[in-house]
Design an enzyme around this catalytic site. Structure first.
Site, PDB file in Angstrom:
ATOM      1  N   ASP A   6      21.225  50.464  36.854  1.00  0.00           N
ATOM      2  CA  ASP A   6      20.002  51.030  37.451  1.00  0.00           C
ATOM      3  C   ASP A   6      18.788  50.446  36.756  1.00  0.00           C
ATOM      4  O   ASP A   6      18.877  49.962  35.625  1.00  0.00           O
ATOM      5  CB  ASP A   6      20.010  52.568  37.361  1.00  0.00           C
ATOM      6  N   ASP A  10      17.458  45.126  36.940  1.00  0.00           N
ATOM      7  CA  ASP A  10      16.737  45.011  38.215  1.00  0.00           C
ATOM      8  C   ASP A  10      17.578  44.091  39.082  1.00  0.00           C
ATOM      9  O   ASP A  10      17.701  42.898  38.796  1.00  0.00           O
ATOM     10  CB  ASP A  10      15.344  44.417  37.953  1.00  0.00           C
ATOM     11  N   ILE A  11      18.136  44.640  40.157  1.00  0.00           N
ATOM     12  CA  ILE A  11      19.068  43.833  40.967  1.00  0.00           C
ATOM     13  C   ILE A  11      18.380  42.640  41.630  1.00  0.00           C
ATOM     14  O   ILE A  11      19.045  41.716  42.079  1.00  0.00           O
ATOM     15  CB  ILE A  11      19.802  44.671  42.046  1.00  0.00           C
ATOM     16  N   ASN A  30      24.226  49.784  46.263  1.00  0.00           N
ATOM     17  CA  ASN A  30      23.514  50.947  46.804  1.00  0.00           C
ATOM     18  C   ASN A  30      22.016  50.927  46.483  1.00  0.00           C
ATOM     19  O   ASN A  30      21.224  51.482  47.237  1.00  0.00           O
ATOM     20  CB  ASN A  30      24.184  52.197  46.202  1.00  0.00           C
ATOM     21  N   TYR A  74      11.486  47.570  55.762  1.00  0.00           N
ATOM     22  CA  TYR A  74      12.703  48.223  55.244  1.00  0.00           C
ATOM     23  C   TYR A  74      13.869  47.981  56.207  1.00  0.00           C
ATOM     24  O   TYR A  74      14.973  47.593  55.790  1.00  0.00           O
ATOM     25  CB  TYR A  74      12.429  49.720  55.080  1.00  0.00           C
ATOM     26  N   LYS A  87      17.470  46.041  55.665  1.00  0.00           N
ATOM     27  CA  LYS A  87      18.767  46.725  55.787  1.00  0.00           C
ATOM     28  C   LYS A  87      19.617  46.123  56.916  1.00  0.00           C
ATOM     29  O   LYS A  87      20.852  46.112  56.834  1.00  0.00           O
ATOM     30  CB  LYS A  87      18.542  48.221  56.019  1.00  0.00           C
TER      31      LYS A  87
END
Ligand code: NAP
Length: 251
Positions: free
Chosen positions: A36, A62-63, A89, A154, A158
């Protein structure tokens, strides 16, 4: 589900849906790596799981930053063993009219939600290939199934996650790796409560519940239960699927 002997990475695992997934996998016997943004929050989450007798470790990552993702992977390999389960996720929302969406806001959505998912998958898949077994579950959004006003950036990010997942399923299936996506709708998490507090839901959560066939808001544990199935041995023939967990609401 019995996940004993498996190592799982859950991104965004310190909060909301991610935490419920991490808790479920840990209870099912997996060693869980909570990745996370905020190391302090992740450490508290892992500590809660360890207090229940589970195996869990925390990593601040940080992905959207590939070097941080690769570092977290290496540390997870050393601490818990090679992860063969990934629940991608972590994500952020952005609300705003299409015409007022700046390129910076657009880029940020793609960078975190889509490119971040790409980094996590690409970093962990070689380990899964080596083990000849892997399970990837991405968390997309029901908004990407039907479109959503005020959320173009967004939703585009997605929708990309859905396409990425379905393509991974085709490419990695021969290597023993499945990839599926869950597009949640309306799950009671800090993200949803923030959207309600900011007046972005149009109406209250209670009013949305009345519109939902099962007449309640979703719980993070609803998503965790579906994830537990998708990463199990039994789900080896389920891949490339969009598994709606939405109380009968969609898009
Ligand atoms: P949440 O409670 O805000 O949890 C998301 C977690 O991801 C937070 O801990 C957040 O950290 C972390 N995160 C954000 N950006 C990150 C990054 N770049 N690298 C690493 N971690 C990062 O939200 P949630 O509702 O559980 O959402 C989980 C996923 O479900 C998201 O991808 C979301 O888009 C999707 N989803 C949720 C709903 C819903 O109704 N709740 C509906 C559809 C889709 P910070 O808090 O520090 O930002």
């Amino acid at each position: 589900m019995n996940l004993t002997g498996r190592t799982a990475v859950v991104t965004g695992g310190a909060s909301g849906i991610g935490y419920a997934v991490a808790a479920r996998f840990a209870a099912d016997g997996a060693a869980v790596a909570i990745w996370d943004l905020d190391l302090h929050k992740a450490t508290e989450a892992a500590e809660r799981l360890r207090q229940d007798g589970c195996s869990a470790s925390a990593y601040g990552v940080d992905i959207a930053d590939r070097s941080q993702v690769d570092r977290a992977r290496d540390a997870t390999n050393d601490d818990l063993g090679v992860p063969t389960i990934l629940v991608a996720n972590a994500g952020k929302e952005y609300f705003g009219s299409f015409l007022r969406t700046s390129q910076e806001q657009w880029d940020e959505m793609l960078r975190i939600n889509l490119t971040g998912t790409f980094h996590c998958c690409q970093s962990l898949v070689p380990g899964m290939i080596e083990q000849g077994w892997g399970r990837i579950v991405t968390i997309s959004s029901s908004a990407a199934q039907g479109g959503r006003e005020w959320m173009t950036a967004y939703v585009a990010s997605k929708a990309g996650v859905i396409g990425l997942t379905q393509s991974l399923a085709r490419e990695l299936g021969p290597k023993g790796i499945t990839a599926n996506t869950i597009p949640p709708e309306f799950i009671d998490t800090p993200m949803l409560r923030q959207a309600e507090a900011d007046g972005l839901l149009g109406e209250s959560i209670a009013m949305h519940e009345a519109d939902t066939p099962v007449r309640r808001v979703g719980r993070p544990e609803d998503i965790a239960g579906a994830c537990a199935y998708l990463v199990s041995e039994e789900a080896g023939y389920v891949t490339g699927q969009i598994i709606g967990v939405n109380g009968g609401r969609r898009g």
